[in-house]
Structure formats: C-alpha cells, structure tokens
Motif scaffolding. Structure first.
Motif, PDB file in Angstrom:
ATOM      1  N   TYR A  56       0.847  -1.193   0.000  1.00  0.00           N
ATOM      2  CA  TYR A  56       0.000   0.000   0.000  1.00  0.00           C
ATOM      3  C   TYR A  56       0.881   1.240   0.000  1.00  0.00           C
ATOM      4  N   ARG A  57       0.708   2.082  -1.019  1.00  0.00           N
ATOM      5  CA  ARG A  57       1.504   3.295  -1.160  1.00  0.00           C
ATOM      6  C   ARG A  57       0.567   4.505  -1.167  1.00  0.00           C
ATOM      7  N   PRO A  58       0.350   5.137  -0.018  1.00  0.00           N
ATOM      8  CA  PRO A  58      -0.603   6.252   0.066  1.00  0.00           C
ATOM      9  C   PRO A  58      -0.280   7.389  -0.884  1.00  0.00           C
ATOM     10  N   ILE A 173      -0.307   8.191   8.284  1.00  0.00           N
ATOM     11  CA  ILE A 173       0.043   7.977   6.875  1.00  0.00           C
ATOM     12  C   ILE A 173      -1.051   8.471   5.920  1.00  0.00           C
ATOM     13  N   GLY A 174      -2.153   8.981   6.476  1.00  0.00           N
ATOM     14  CA  GLY A 174      -3.226   9.476   5.609  1.00  0.00           C
ATOM     15  C   GLY A 174      -4.321  10.103   6.432  1.00  0.00           C
ATOM     16  N   LYS A 278       6.796   5.235   7.094  1.00  0.00           N
ATOM     17  CA  LYS A 278       6.729   6.651   6.746  1.00  0.00           C
ATOM     18  C   LYS A 278       6.383   6.777   5.267  1.00  0.00           C
ATOM     19  N   VAL A 279       5.787   7.916   4.913  1.00  0.00           N
ATOM     20  CA  VAL A 279       5.253   8.096   3.558  1.00  0.00           C
ATOM     21  C   VAL A 279       6.055   9.164   2.811  1.00  0.00           C
ATOM     22  N   SER A 363       4.074  12.667   7.923  1.00  0.00           N
ATOM     23  CA  SER A 363       3.768  13.478   6.752  1.00  0.00           C
ATOM     24  C   SER A 363       3.000  12.595   5.795  1.00  0.00           C
ATOM     25  N   TYR A 364       1.923  13.092   5.218  1.00  0.00           N
ATOM     26  CA  TYR A 364       0.998  12.232   4.491  1.00  0.00           C
ATOM     27  C   TYR A 364       0.197  13.056   3.480  1.00  0.00           C
TER      28      TYR A 364
END
Length: 369
Positions: A56-58, A173-174, A278-279, A363-364
């Motif tokens: 899963y890559r936001p 993350i979101g 982390k994103v 951070s997202y």
C-alpha cells in the motif's frame, strides 16, 4: 444533438446506443482485467526483490486520484470518477496482498465508512472496541493499518485519539474527511408514535440536538459507546429509535424514519490513518507534530514564529495535558507541507532548541476525496 468526447455526433437510435454501450462495456472489462494482471505482476516483482515488501503506497494512490480528477472532462463529476478509480485500485491491491484495516467499531460506524472511503470495499476490516485497541493492533502488526476519528467540525477534537499518540510511535500515513449524515432509525417492532428513548453516541446526540429538541423534545437521549450499538439495540425494542448511519441501517435491517437530521448540513469528521511506515511526498501533503513545550510565558509564540517566518500554513493547533505533570501541556499541530521539504524541515529544527520535545507524527497526502 449529443456528441461524444471527440465531438462527433452520436446516434439517437436506442438499439444503436445500446450496442455501443455493450461494446464499451467489453472494452472496460478487458482493460480492468489487464490492470488486474499488472497488479499481480507488481506483487510478483516485489516478492522477488524485497524481503518485506510494502504494497500500500498512500502517496502513489493520492497522485493517481488527483490525475484522474485533473484529466476528467465529464459528464461524470470529478468525485464520482475518483471513487470509481478508488474501487478499481482497492480490488487490484487485494490481488497483490489483502490489507487488514483496524477501526473503531462495531460494524456500521462512521469510522467503518471512512475505511471504505479511503481503502475501498475490498479492504479487510477489523472492528475493535476502543481507539487504544486500534493503536495496539497496528503496533503489534496484527493489522496493516488503523483508522481513528480525530476531529469533528461541529464538536471539535477527539481527545482520546490525541492522547494515544503521546504513548505511540506509529505514524500518520493518511487522512479521510467524511461528510456526516445522521439518520433516525427504527425497526419493524418500533411504535413510531410512542418513541420514548433515542440512542446514539454522545457526539451524534450533540450534533442533532436542535432537531431532537424540535421533533422529540420528551424522548430520553441515551448516550452509548457507538451509534451502531444503538442500532443493534432497537431491533428488539418497541419504544426506541437510534441515531446512526446508512451503513448501520443496511447492516441491521432497519428503516430510516427521518433522514439527515444533523443540525449542521456541512457536518464533517476527519479521520487519521495510522501505520508503521513513513510516507514519501505526494506533492500535496500535510505534516502532524507533537510538541512538548516548557512551562513559561510566550512558549506558544516561540513555537509559532519559525512557521510564520518560513511561510508555512498551520491548519490545526490543539492542546492536551502532559500527564502526569501538573500544568504541563503538549501541542498537536497540523501544517501544510512534507517533512522532506526544506522549509518545513528548517522550521522544525529551529523549534527543537525552544521546547522539550518535537515529534513528527507523520507526513501524508492531504485527503483527495
């Protein structure tokens, strides 16, 4: 005259139109399966090259949805098209590796609706009894991600969620913004002219206070741990109604007696998605901070000054007690930008010597839908 997307006139013969729809449906189906096969290829490539692959890559999904909306020319709305693509990505991600999402339950809550909005209907959902449990399940790796409410536009912040971050090392993350519509639900057993109790979460009851005052002034308002709990109870009671969501109505076989009874038609709840990784930047991001300040005059002004100097917009500032210390506080700050951006990183580094602690909660990508 009706035209297609190449500005060519379309036939108005019904049989001809239906044949064209069938042809387009075949093309869509072929492309969906092609995309699914590519998703399976991604999974194989990741398993071959990574020991602990991340599926899963936001930031990637946010970028895809933004591009979908940018290139959309109608007649479907941007949001409608983005939601369709959201479900396509959800189905393809389930082929790669099904994602387990813990959320504040039980089933039928608005938090579950937020899970579906963010992850799509193919996510594997796990309802839990408390926000603490959601954090614990994600920290332990028993769930890939968690979704928890953090603030409502009418009733303010969810303090329990902020307090959980003080003891947790999970990352944000979101985010999900969900327009909240409250329904007054009844069961087949309900005597609608003799409703004496109305169940709901305390925030739902507060968000519908004026409507209830006008329509059911004499009914007792009973606060429960969740709206879904009220929906479950009224199935076997004849004198009760419940405030809950459309999802709860469908899940528990109930009828909407009165729809959209919230006092504020713009009533919106913001949820945070929590995870262990982390994103990277998506191009349109937020950063959440936890800052523990010294107990002295002007502490908050010292914290805010570097953000102003670096032209960073703050979207939220909340304060919570720094227990067990007496009269000590921590600040939760949301700002526009990503920690990997130079001006954001500089502002945070300038604040560190002024306070006890600065922790980047994450951070997202900003909410797209």
């Amino acid at each position: 005259m009706i035209h297609d997307d190449q500005n060519q006139p379309l036939s108005l013969d019904l049989n001809d139109i239906r044949q064209q729809i069938d042809s387009v449906d075949i093309q869509i189906h072929e492309l969906l399966n092609r995309r699914a096969r590519l998703a399976e290829a991604v999974a194989k490539a990741k398993f071959a090259s990574e020991s602990d692959p991340l599926f899963y890559r936001p930031e990637r999904e946010a970028q895809v949805l933004r591009k979908v909306m940018e290139r959309n020319k109608g007649p479907l709305s941007n949001e409608t098209v983005a939601r369709l693509f959201r479900e396509i990505m959800s189905a393809c991600l389930a082929l790669e590796a099904p994602q387990s999402i813990a959320f504040l339950g039980p089933e039928g809550t608005f938090t579950q609706a937020a899970v579906y909005k963010h992850f799509g209907k193919d996510a594997v959902t796990r309802p839990l009894a408390s926000i603490d449990e959601v954090f614990r399940e994600v920290e332990a790796g028993s769930a890939h991600y968690g979704v928890v409410p953090v603030e409502n536009s009418s009733e303010g912040v969810v303090n329990h969620t902020l307090d959980c971050f003080k003891a947790s090392h999970l990352n944000v993350i979101g985010e999900v913004e969900l327009r909240i519509h409250h329904q007054l639900l009844v069961s087949s057993n309900t005597r609608r002219d003799s409703i004496k109790q109305i169940y709901g979460h305390q925030q739902a009851l507060a968000q519908c206070r004026q409507w209830l005052d006008a329509h059911f002034p004499d009914a007792e308002r009973v606060a429960l741990s969740s709206n879904a709990e009220g929906a479950r109870r009224i199935r076997n009671e004849w004198h009760s109604a419940a405030i809950a969501s459309d999802i709860a109505a469908n899940l528990y076989g109930l009828e909407i007696f009165h729809g959209n009874i919230e006092d504020n038609p713009e009533n919106t709840t913001r949820f945070l998605v929590i995870g262990r990784e982390k994103v990277p930047p998506s191009g349109n991001d937020k950063t959440s901070l936890l800052i523990s300040a010294h107990d002295r005059a002007g502490a908050l002004l010292d914290i805010l000054e570097p953000f102003a100097r670096h032209n960073i917009s703050l979207t939220s500032i909340e304060t919570r007690p720094a227990l067990p210390e007496k009269w000590a506080y921590v600040f939760f700050i949301d700002l526009e930008g990503h920690i990997d951006q130079e001006h954001v990183a500089k502002a945070i580094e300038e604040i560190r010597p002024l306070v006890k602690e600065v922790r980047v909660l994450g951070s997202y990508p900003m909410a797209v839908l």
